[in-house]
Write an enzyme that holds these catalytic residues in place. Sequence first.
Site, PDB file in Angstrom:
ATOM      1  N   ARG A 125       0.836  -1.216   0.000  1.00  0.00           N
ATOM      2  CA  ARG A 125       0.000   0.000   0.000  1.00  0.00           C
ATOM      3  C   ARG A 125       0.865   1.258   0.000  1.00  0.00           C
ATOM      4  O   ARG A 125       2.074   1.190   0.198  1.00  0.00           O
ATOM      5  CB  ARG A 125      -0.875   0.023   1.259  1.00  0.00           C
ATOM      6  CG  ARG A 125      -1.897  -1.071   1.301  1.00  0.00           C
ATOM      7  CD  ARG A 125      -2.796  -0.956   2.519  1.00  0.00           C
ATOM      8  NE  ARG A 125      -2.143  -1.421   3.740  1.00  0.00           N
ATOM      9  CZ  ARG A 125      -2.063  -0.712   4.869  1.00  0.00           C
ATOM     10  NH1 ARG A 125      -2.576   0.501   4.937  1.00  0.00           N
ATOM     11  NH2 ARG A 125      -1.466  -1.210   5.935  1.00  0.00           N
ATOM     12  N   VAL A 128       7.855  -7.777   9.500  1.00  0.00           N
ATOM     13  CA  VAL A 128       9.248  -7.318   9.696  1.00  0.00           C
ATOM     14  C   VAL A 128       9.670  -7.317  11.163  1.00  0.00           C
ATOM     15  O   VAL A 128      10.860  -7.308  11.464  1.00  0.00           O
ATOM     16  CB  VAL A 128       9.510  -5.916   9.072  1.00  0.00           C
ATOM     17  CG1 VAL A 128       9.330  -5.916   7.566  1.00  0.00           C
ATOM     18  CG2 VAL A 128       8.680  -4.825   9.747  1.00  0.00           C
ATOM     19  N   ALA A 181      11.350   8.665  17.835  1.00  0.00           N
ATOM     20  CA  ALA A 181      12.495   7.891  18.347  1.00  0.00           C
ATOM     21  C   ALA A 181      12.885   6.798  17.359  1.00  0.00           C
ATOM     22  O   ALA A 181      14.072   6.596  17.064  1.00  0.00           O
ATOM     23  CB  ALA A 181      12.150   7.275  19.698  1.00  0.00           C
ATOM     24  N   TYR A 238       7.348   7.294  17.496  1.00  0.00           N
ATOM     25  CA  TYR A 238       7.658   7.307  16.057  1.00  0.00           C
ATOM     26  C   TYR A 238       8.917   8.140  15.784  1.00  0.00           C
ATOM     27  O   TYR A 238       9.790   7.740  14.997  1.00  0.00           O
ATOM     28  CB  TYR A 238       6.448   7.882  15.331  1.00  0.00           C
ATOM     29  CG  TYR A 238       6.462   7.865  13.832  1.00  0.00           C
ATOM     30  CD1 TYR A 238       6.302   6.687  13.114  1.00  0.00           C
ATOM     31  CD2 TYR A 238       6.589   9.054  13.107  1.00  0.00           C
ATOM     32  CE1 TYR A 238       6.269   6.690  11.726  1.00  0.00           C
ATOM     33  CE2 TYR A 238       6.559   9.069  11.724  1.00  0.00           C
ATOM     34  CZ  TYR A 238       6.404   7.883  11.029  1.00  0.00           C
ATOM     35  OH  TYR A 238       6.375   7.894   9.659  1.00  0.00           O
TER      36      TYR A 238
HETATM   37  N1  NAP Z   1       2.445   8.902   4.825  1.00  0.00           N
HETATM   38  C1  NAP Z   1       3.247   9.783   5.382  1.00  0.00           C
HETATM   39  O1  NAP Z   1       2.901  10.963   5.519  1.00  0.00           O
HETATM   40  C2  NAP Z   1       4.625   9.381   5.826  1.00  0.00           C
HETATM   41  C3  NAP Z   1       5.484  10.399   6.248  1.00  0.00           C
HETATM   42  C4  NAP Z   1       6.773  10.073   6.653  1.00  0.00           C
HETATM   43  C5  NAP Z   1       7.189   8.773   6.654  1.00  0.00           C
HETATM   44  N2  NAP Z   1       6.329   7.795   6.247  1.00  0.00           N
HETATM   45  C6  NAP Z   1       6.833   6.423   6.287  1.00  0.00           C
HETATM   46  O2  NAP Z   1       6.683   5.837   5.013  1.00  0.00           O
HETATM   47  C7  NAP Z   1       6.483   4.425   5.167  1.00  0.00           C
HETATM   48  C8  NAP Z   1       5.232   4.007   4.405  1.00  0.00           C
HETATM   49  O3  NAP Z   1       4.136   4.729   4.963  1.00  0.00           O
HETATM   50  P1  NAP Z   1       2.694   4.798   4.236  1.00  0.00           P
HETATM   51  O4  NAP Z   1       2.197   6.158   4.467  1.00  0.00           O
HETATM   52  O5  NAP Z   1       2.774   4.233   2.908  1.00  0.00           O
HETATM   53  O6  NAP Z   1       1.895   3.814   5.230  1.00  0.00           O
HETATM   54  P2  NAP Z   1       0.619   2.877   4.970  1.00  0.00           P
HETATM   55  O7  NAP Z   1      -0.171   3.371   3.813  1.00  0.00           O
HETATM   56  O8  NAP Z   1      -0.025   2.728   6.299  1.00  0.00           O
HETATM   57  O9  NAP Z   1       1.292   1.480   4.526  1.00  0.00           O
HETATM   58  C9  NAP Z   1       2.095   0.792   5.450  1.00  0.00           C
HETATM   59  C10 NAP Z   1       2.755  -0.379   4.762  1.00  0.00           C
HETATM   60  O10 NAP Z   1       3.634  -1.004   5.703  1.00  0.00           O
HETATM   61  C11 NAP Z   1       3.321  -2.383   5.789  1.00  0.00           C
HETATM   62  N3  NAP Z   1       3.586  -2.877   7.143  1.00  0.00           N
HETATM   63  C12 NAP Z   1       3.188  -2.342   8.326  1.00  0.00           C
HETATM   64  N4  NAP Z   1       3.631  -3.098   9.341  1.00  0.00           N
HETATM   65  C13 NAP Z   1       4.329  -4.131   8.788  1.00  0.00           C
HETATM   66  C14 NAP Z   1       5.016  -5.252   9.317  1.00  0.00           C
HETATM   67  N5  NAP Z   1       5.087  -5.471  10.637  1.00  0.00           N
HETATM   68  N6  NAP Z   1       5.631  -6.097   8.451  1.00  0.00           N
HETATM   69  C15 NAP Z   1       5.580  -5.895   7.101  1.00  0.00           C
HETATM   70  N7  NAP Z   1       4.914  -4.847   6.548  1.00  0.00           N
HETATM   71  C16 NAP Z   1       4.304  -3.980   7.386  1.00  0.00           C
HETATM   72  C17 NAP Z   1       1.853  -2.494   5.431  1.00  0.00           C
HETATM   73  O11 NAP Z   1       1.572  -3.821   4.985  1.00  0.00           O
HETATM   74  P3  NAP Z   1       0.044  -4.411   4.968  1.00  0.00           P
HETATM   75  O12 NAP Z   1      -0.630  -3.730   3.808  1.00  0.00           O
HETATM   76  O13 NAP Z   1       0.193  -5.878   4.772  1.00  0.00           O
HETATM   77  O14 NAP Z   1      -0.556  -4.033   6.275  1.00  0.00           O
HETATM   78  C18 NAP Z   1       1.760  -1.438   4.328  1.00  0.00           C
HETATM   79  O15 NAP Z   1       2.194  -1.956   3.078  1.00  0.00           O
HETATM   80  C19 NAP Z   1       6.442   4.157   6.670  1.00  0.00           C
HETATM   81  O16 NAP Z   1       7.708   3.757   7.124  1.00  0.00           O
HETATM   82  C20 NAP Z   1       6.094   5.509   7.241  1.00  0.00           C
HETATM   83  O17 NAP Z   1       6.534   5.636   8.562  1.00  0.00           O
HETATM   84  C21 NAP Z   1       5.061   8.068   5.845  1.00  0.00           C
END
Ligand code: NAP
Length: 250
Positions: free
Chosen positions: A18, A68, A163, A161
């Site tokens: 996603r 993970v 940290a 987060y």
């Molecule tokens: N969106 C933002 O504004 C933002 C800003 C800064 C940093 N980030 C970082 O960018 C990254 C992606 O965020 P996103 O916004 O795309 O989040 P998201 O839409 O909530 O998607 C999270 C993804 O991580 C996977 N995931 C979560 N826990 C997992 C685990 N224990 N093992 C394997 N996969 C796991 C989920 O898999 P499933 O689909 O199977 O649940 C999903 O594919 C994250 O590291 C987040 O902290 C996001």
Amino acid sequence: MEEKKTKQKYALVTGGSRGIGRAVCIQLAKDLDYNLLINYNGNKEAARQTLKEVEALGAKGEIIQFDVTNSDAVNKAFDVWHETNKDAIIEVIINNAGITKDGLFMWMKPEDWHSVINTSLNGFYNVTNALIQKLLVNKYGRIINMVSVSGLKGTPGQVNYSAAKGAVIGATKALAQEVAKRNITVNAVAPGFIKSDMTAELDEKELKKMIPANRFGEAEEVAHVVSFLASPKASYITGEVININGGIYS
Ligand SMILES: NC(=O)c1ccc[n+]([C@@H]2O[C@H](COP(=O)([O-])OP(=O)(O)OC[C@H]3O[C@@H](n4cnc5c(N)ncnc54)[C@H](OP(=O)(O)O)[C@@H]3O)[C@@H](O)[C@H]2O)c1
């Protein structure tokens, strides 16, 4: 004369089912010559959809399930995968899986602290450590860690987060120095507010007032940076944190 077998090269994206992870898989399929290894935790259908979009671009790929946070599950998944893909090398590792469990620190439950640290920080360790020896033998690689503006400036309500992401930034800089001689670069990408399931509940109208660009970013905008760092073009960039946040000072 026997033909020399060339290794199948893979790019692994954790949390590729996603959001930003899916956009990264699609961008890598467009830009680079890798097979995609699309990891998911619970959402198999979403991972399949990412695979479909990657294949529609003419790239090859497969989905791989593991949590993970669970080092035994990660090691087992890679053991099985390497057993069935003997001539393959995972040359690009995108540590993207991450979660948030927001709340003020004084009320933060231990499980909300630990689950966020376990996913971003221990997830980085579990996945990268399981693959690093093969990468060192390969003498070429790219490791890209998805961090956050929170890991640089700290965000109230996200002590856990901030940290976790801050720790991954430290790990990025240290590992970069350990492996640079083997042509392996290690960088971090630090998004601000990006549209995804993670930020779907946030009030964009209110929050965009503090973003100079006056909007949330798109997952594709992050994916372009990741794709560049994953390419041979970025060979002399290592130990860096690239901000992508619409101008938030960090
Ligand atoms: N969106 C933002 O504004 C933002 C800003 C800064 C940093 N980030 C970082 O960018 C990254 C992606 O965020 P996103 O916004 O795309 O989040 P998201 O839409 O909530 O998607 C999270 C993804 O991580 C996977 N995931 C979560 N826990 C997992 C685990 N224990 N093992 C394997 N996969 C796991 C989920 O898999 P499933 O689909 O199977 O649940 C999903 O594919 C994250 O590291 C987040 O902290 C996001």
